[in-house]
Design a protein around this motif. Structure first.
Motif, mmCIF file in Angstrom:
data_model
loop_
_atom_site.group_PDB
_atom_site.id
_atom_site.type_symbol
_atom_site.label_atom_id
_atom_site.label_comp_id
_atom_site.label_asym_id
_atom_site.label_seq_id
_atom_site.Cartn_x
_atom_site.Cartn_y
_atom_site.Cartn_z
ATOM 1 N N CYS A 133 0.938 -0.794 0.237
ATOM 2 C CA CYS A 133 0.554 0.143 -0.151
ATOM 3 C C CYS A 133 0.829 1.593 -0.317
ATOM 4 O O CYS A 133 1.775 1.512 -0.003
ATOM 5 N N ASP A 134 0.166 2.442 0.085
ATOM 6 C CA ASP A 134 0.780 3.700 -0.142
ATOM 7 C C ASP A 134 1.582 3.991 1.053
ATOM 8 O O ASP A 134 0.401 3.732 1.990
ATOM 9 N N PRO A 135 2.263 4.336 1.666
ATOM 10 C CA PRO A 135 2.824 5.337 3.240
ATOM 11 C C PRO A 135 1.474 5.609 3.697
ATOM 12 O O PRO A 135 0.951 6.217 2.797
ATOM 13 N N PHE A 136 2.056 5.064 4.732
ATOM 14 C CA PHE A 136 0.877 5.521 5.748
ATOM 15 C C PHE A 136 1.710 6.767 7.083
ATOM 16 O O PHE A 136 2.678 6.292 7.522
ATOM 17 N N LYS A 137 0.631 7.739 7.668
ATOM 18 C CA LYS A 137 1.458 8.267 8.764
ATOM 19 C C LYS A 137 0.546 7.420 9.516
ATOM 20 O O LYS A 137 -0.682 7.499 10.321
ATOM 21 N N ALA A 138 1.324 7.056 10.510
ATOM 22 C CA ALA A 138 1.077 5.763 11.869
ATOM 23 C C ALA A 138 0.030 6.733 12.689
ATOM 24 O O ALA A 138 -0.593 7.057 13.434
ATOM 25 N N TYR A 139 1.307 7.931 13.122
ATOM 26 C CA TYR A 139 0.275 8.556 14.813
ATOM 27 C C TYR A 139 0.377 9.605 14.314
ATOM 28 O O TYR A 139 0.052 10.504 15.095
#
Length: 199
Positions: A133-139
């Motif tokens: 998947c595309d990079p995501f912002k976890a926080y």
């Protein structure tokens, strides 16, 4: 109880606080860290996330651990911070058993997507139904180096129940050209693979 059969069970660590020290030893055997810091991290486990799940056998031995947190600004997604199986018990399907327990746990809490980042374990997660998947912002802060396109951000928001996804955000300003090649060299050497699974 979560995922189980005659020999193994996946349970929240905070339901078995007597096993926190064993869990600490397991994690430190893979990723050494001070015991104080590790115990502090494990003691935050709760029903409302972050949650540490452990895989134990019928003798109450901790064989695996997984920490799950919610994705910031999402009502239906979580991410796996870490997964580890005792090195003496690997290649027996226990990692997959732990993941099934994680998926059952989060699905019962109404979550629909599980995200993770990995470096070298892509085949294992792919076999367990996870896709790139595309990079995501976890926080919810700039905890990723890569920048996804506006269209990718819209897809992520739609998957995660954000109704503002219909309006594309303005494009980011261009990167300074004098450091661009160094930035991409650094990014490529430290980038992890982002994966997700819909439940």
């Amino acid at each position: 109880m979560m995922e189980s059969n005659s020999k193994y069970v996946v349970i929240p660590l905070h339901h078995r606080r007597d096993l926190i020290t064993d869990c600490c030893k397991l994690l430190n055997s893979e990723w050494p860290r001070s015991e104080t810091a590790r115990m502090k991290s494990l003691n935050v486990s709760c029903d409302n996330f972050p949650t540490c799940l452990i895989l134990i056998n019928d003798e109450n031995k901790v064989l695996g651990h997984c920490k799950i947190s919610l994705v910031a600004k999402s009502k239906v997604s979580c991410f796996i911070e870490s997964v580890v199986i005792d090195y003496r018990c690997r290649s027996q399907g226990l990692g997959s058993r732990l993941l099934r327990g994680v998926e059952e746990y989060v699905a019962k809490r109404g979550l629909k997507n599980i995200y993770l980042r990995t470096d070298g374990q892509e085949v294992f997660y792919y076999k367990n139904g996870y896709k790139l998947c595309d990079p995501f912002k976890a926080y919810g802060i700039n905890d990723i180096i890569t920048v996804s396109s506006p269209l990718s951000r819209i897809k992520f928001r739609e998957q995660n129940g954000d109704q503002s996804a219909r309006q594309p955000p303005p494009p980011p300003p261009p990167m300074p050209s004098f450091q661009l090649s160094k930035f991409f060299d650094m990014r490529m050497s430290s980038q992890k693979t982002h994966m997700m699974k819909k439940l």
